[in-house]
Design a protein around this motif. Structure first.
Motif, short mmCIF file in Angstrom:
data_model
loop_
_atom_site.label_atom_id
_atom_site.label_comp_id
_atom_site.label_asym_id
_atom_site.label_seq_id
_atom_site.Cartn_x
_atom_site.Cartn_y
_atom_site.Cartn_z
N PHE A 179 0.84 -1.21 0.00
CA PHE A 179 0.00 0.00 0.00
C PHE A 179 0.87 1.26 0.00
O PHE A 179 0.62 2.21 -0.74
CB PHE A 179 -0.93 0.02 1.24
CG PHE A 179 -2.03 -1.02 1.20
CD1 PHE A 179 -2.72 -1.28 0.03
CD2 PHE A 179 -2.38 -1.73 2.34
CE1 PHE A 179 -3.74 -2.24 -0.01
CE2 PHE A 179 -3.40 -2.68 2.31
CZ PHE A 179 -4.07 -2.93 1.14
N PHE A 180 1.90 1.23 0.86
CA PHE A 180 2.77 2.40 1.00
C PHE A 180 3.48 2.70 -0.32
O PHE A 180 3.53 3.85 -0.77
CB PHE A 180 3.80 2.12 2.11
CG PHE A 180 4.85 3.19 2.24
CD1 PHE A 180 4.52 4.46 2.67
CD2 PHE A 180 6.17 2.92 1.92
CE1 PHE A 180 5.48 5.45 2.79
CE2 PHE A 180 7.14 3.89 2.04
CZ PHE A 180 6.79 5.16 2.47
N PHE A 199 1.20 4.05 -3.06
CA PHE A 199 0.92 5.46 -2.81
C PHE A 199 2.15 6.31 -3.16
O PHE A 199 2.04 7.31 -3.87
CB PHE A 199 0.55 5.60 -1.32
CG PHE A 199 0.41 7.01 -0.86
CD1 PHE A 199 -0.72 7.76 -1.19
CD2 PHE A 199 1.38 7.61 -0.09
CE1 PHE A 199 -0.85 9.06 -0.76
CE2 PHE A 199 1.25 8.92 0.34
CZ PHE A 199 0.13 9.65 0.01
N GLN A 200 3.33 5.89 -2.70
CA GLN A 200 4.55 6.66 -2.88
C GLN A 200 4.91 6.79 -4.37
O GLN A 200 5.21 7.88 -4.87
CB GLN A 200 5.70 5.97 -2.12
CG GLN A 200 6.98 6.76 -2.09
CD GLN A 200 8.13 5.93 -1.53
OE1 GLN A 200 8.24 4.74 -1.78
NE2 GLN A 200 8.97 6.58 -0.74
N ASP A 223 8.42 23.17 -3.43
CA ASP A 223 7.72 22.46 -2.34
C ASP A 223 6.35 21.93 -2.76
O ASP A 223 5.81 21.02 -2.13
CB ASP A 223 7.55 23.40 -1.14
CG ASP A 223 8.84 23.51 -0.35
OD1 ASP A 223 9.77 22.74 -0.67
OD2 ASP A 223 8.93 24.37 0.54
N ALA A 271 6.71 18.08 -3.71
CA ALA A 271 7.67 17.51 -2.76
C ALA A 271 7.91 16.01 -2.95
O ALA A 271 8.99 15.51 -2.65
CB ALA A 271 7.18 17.77 -1.34
N MET A 293 13.89 16.70 -5.86
CA MET A 293 15.04 16.52 -4.98
C MET A 293 16.34 16.74 -5.76
O MET A 293 17.28 17.36 -5.27
CB MET A 293 15.05 15.11 -4.37
CG MET A 293 13.75 14.69 -3.72
SD MET A 293 13.14 15.85 -2.50
CE MET A 293 14.29 15.60 -1.21
N GLU A 343 19.05 19.77 -5.03
CA GLU A 343 20.47 19.47 -4.78
C GLU A 343 21.34 20.19 -5.81
O GLU A 343 22.35 20.82 -5.47
CB GLU A 343 20.71 17.97 -4.85
CG GLU A 343 20.17 17.21 -3.67
CD GLU A 343 20.95 17.46 -2.39
OE1 GLU A 343 22.18 17.47 -2.45
OE2 GLU A 343 20.30 17.67 -1.35
N GLN A 376 20.43 8.90 -3.69
CA GLN A 376 19.56 9.01 -2.50
C GLN A 376 18.11 8.70 -2.84
O GLN A 376 17.41 8.03 -2.09
CB GLN A 376 19.66 10.43 -1.92
CG GLN A 376 20.90 10.63 -1.07
CD GLN A 376 21.01 12.07 -0.56
OE1 GLN A 376 20.26 12.93 -0.98
NE2 GLN A 376 21.96 12.30 0.32
N GLU A 377 17.70 9.20 -4.00
CA GLU A 377 16.30 8.97 -4.40
C GLU A 377 16.05 7.50 -4.73
O GLU A 377 15.00 6.96 -4.41
CB GLU A 377 15.96 9.85 -5.62
CG GLU A 377 15.67 11.28 -5.25
CD GLU A 377 14.60 11.41 -4.19
OE1 GLU A 377 13.45 11.03 -4.44
OE2 GLU A 377 14.92 11.87 -3.06
N ARG A 399 15.67 5.79 -1.56
CA ARG A 399 14.36 6.09 -0.95
C ARG A 399 13.25 5.29 -1.63
O ARG A 399 12.36 4.73 -0.97
CB ARG A 399 14.07 7.60 -1.08
CG ARG A 399 12.80 8.05 -0.36
CD ARG A 399 12.64 9.54 -0.44
NE ARG A 399 12.24 9.99 -1.76
CZ ARG A 399 10.98 10.17 -2.15
NH1 ARG A 399 9.99 9.93 -1.32
NH2 ARG A 399 10.71 10.59 -3.36
N LYS A 432 13.48 1.55 -0.79
CA LYS A 432 13.39 1.21 0.64
C LYS A 432 12.19 0.29 0.88
O LYS A 432 11.11 0.53 0.33
CB LYS A 432 13.24 2.50 1.44
CG LYS A 432 13.62 2.39 2.89
CD LYS A 432 13.55 3.77 3.51
CE LYS A 432 13.79 3.70 4.99
NZ LYS A 432 13.61 5.02 5.62
N TYR A 433 12.35 -0.70 1.67
CA TYR A 433 11.32 -1.69 2.09
C TYR A 433 10.99 -2.73 1.01
O TYR A 433 10.30 -3.70 1.31
CB TYR A 433 10.00 -1.02 2.51
CG TYR A 433 10.14 0.04 3.57
CD1 TYR A 433 10.75 -0.22 4.78
CD2 TYR A 433 9.67 1.33 3.34
CE1 TYR A 433 10.87 0.77 5.75
CE2 TYR A 433 9.79 2.32 4.29
CZ TYR A 433 10.40 2.04 5.49
OH TYR A 433 10.53 3.01 6.44
#
Lengths: 226, 243
Positions: free
Chosen positions: A33-34, A37-38, A67, A70, A76, A80, A120-121, A124, A127-128
């Motif tokens: 789900f996360f 969404f992300q 912003d 975001a 990002m 940078e 980094q992106e 991110r 991740k998981y």
């Protein structure tokens, strides 16, 4: 179907297997789900940001409005790259006063900043997802372990009672097979989601590479005058 | 930038909660569906039809009367046999010890074959007519039954239900266990008393017998005339028999 959900009489090992598999299932669905969404948000905001980026002529205007997008990984990268560029420009102003030119070094600095931001992106976004891969590969084996254990216990029971009638054998084996079923229920969506997210992340990484190249081109053309 | 990362990760807690809720909801749905669709074995009943003695549609119809028994026996006797029939014995020549000429013998055989075939046809027609009369009679139960007789047919019915139930529950650990059980059933078809007149000594077997009786109780109808019924049954691994 009778007593399919009943855990009465389930051995502690098989019960532990059930608990582990349910934990895997709950967490992997949370990650699914996360990530849905992300990644959906990252995609949609990237599209909107690129529209805004090409319509706006000035970097400082884009930075002021960044912003709003975001969740986009491109924002990002832009932040940078822009902050590195500002530092370089400030440094250049001081060096020009001192009579030293460092144009090539300036672009390299911005390029490195963009590469770092890209990494980094990617971290991110990925991740998981390793948990999904782990669930997909390990859950069927955990379930199989529960099944093997349950069948062992069932056969021990047959040996003790001395009866091999279906009424004695079937409940134990049915209960043991439930572990494999739950393992597969946890693993199948996890594997499917993992593959889907990997594809989506690859697309986003390509977009980030393209954006970095475009950003460097713009910097080189308009700011350093090359 | 770090603030943005933190903001996006807070959603993981929300999705974790959502996932847990979905799992609980799925579990509750499965429980609900299980309650909605009870076990199939409680709904599906196997009926065995005795093609020789017509099935008793309602056990309350009771036993056939003696004269009705005669009718049934007659119908059975006149019904065509499924297996190969032996040709009727050829009568021996009357006397004299003389040999019958082959042509005369052949003619006699043909006449006998015709007569046999005609008799078989008549028997078949009579049996069919008898069956039609029974079916179109509009009555339930055996012919001539008034519904007042209680006893052996209900026993047969109960025996059938117990046999079905015992097939589902049977389990045992000793070599050849058998138990004799006396059942008392009240007018509403409930089992009032289950008494083991002979114990098998096999706890697993006796538990299976008990479960079979409980399972059968859900399917049985009240005894004829809603009177209290008592019957003794023998449970063996091979099945259930009446005593």
């Amino acid at each position: 179907m009778t007593d399919m959900l009943s855990l009465a009489g389930t051995g502690p090992v098989v019960l532990a297997v059930f608990v582990i598999l349910i934990f895997f299932s709950v967490v992997s669905w949370a990650i699914i789900f996360f990530k849905l969404f992300q990644i959906h948000k990252a995609n949609s905001e990237s599209v909107r940001f690129m529209d805004f980026f090409w319509k706006t002529k000035r970097f400082d205007t884009i930075a002021a409005q960044a912003d709003r997008f975001a969740s986009s990984p491109l924002v990002m990268l832009f932040n940078e790259g822009y902050s590195e560029l500002k530092q370089v420009m400030d440094g250049d102003a001081k060096q020009e006063q001192a009579g030293v030119s460092t144009d090539l070094g300036d672009i390299e600095n911005v390029s490195r900043a963009l590469r770092r931001a890209t990494n980094q992106e990617i971290n991110r976004l990925e991740k998981y997802t390793t948990f999904l891969a782990t669930t997909g590969s390990a859950s069927p084996f955990i379930g199989l372990f529960g099944t093997v254990w349950g069948i062992m216990v069932a056969f021990e029971g047959i040996g003790r009672t001395g009866s091999a009638s279906l009424a004695v054998v079937a409940p134990g084996i049915s209960e043991a097979l439930r572990a494999t079923a739950i393992g597969l229920i946890a693993a199948i969506p996890a594997v499917m989601a993992y593959n889907h997210f990997q594809h989506k992340i690859r697309v986003l990484v390509k977009e980030m590479d393209s954006f970095s190249t475009e950003f460097l081109n713009i910097v080189q053309r308009n700011i350093t005058g090359k | 930038m770090h603030a943005l990362h933190r903001r996006s990760d807070t959603w993981l807690g929300v999705t974790l909660l959502l996932s847990a809720t979905v799992h609980v909801a799925a579990f509750v749905c499965m429980l609900w569906l299980q309650q909605l669709n009870p076990a199939l074995d409680q709904l599906q009943t196997t009926y065995y039809v005795d093609v020789v003695n017509l099935p008793v549609v309602a056990p309350q119809a009771g036993n056939p009367l003696p004269e009705a028994n005669a009718t049934v026996e007659e119908a059975v006797a006149t019904a065509p046999q499924a297996g190969p029939q032996k040709p009727p014995a050829t009568p021996l020549p009357a006397s004299g010890g003389g040999k019958v000429p082959p042509s005369e013998d052949h003619g006699f055989q043909e006449r006998m074959a015709k007569l046999t075939a005609k008799a078989a046809e008549q028997r078949q027609a009579a049996a069919l007519e008898s069956l039609r009369a029974k079916i179109s009679g509009g009555k339930t139960g055996m012919p001539g039954a008034t519904g007042s007789q209680s006893g052996s047919d209900y026993t047969a019915y109960l025996h059938s239900r117990l046999k079905d139930a015992f097939r589902e529950t049977i389990s045992y650990q000793s070599a050849a266990p058998f138990a004799v059980v006396r059942l008392t059933i009240d007018g509403d078809g409930r089992i009032l008393l289950t008494r083991f007149e002979r114990s098998s000594g096999d706890k697993l077997f006796e538990s299976a017998v008990q479960r079979a009786i409980t399972l059968a109780e859900q399917r049985i109808v009240p005894p004829p005339g809603r009177t209290t019924y008592e019957g003794t049954f023998v449970f063996k691994p091979q099945g259930v028999t009446q005593q």
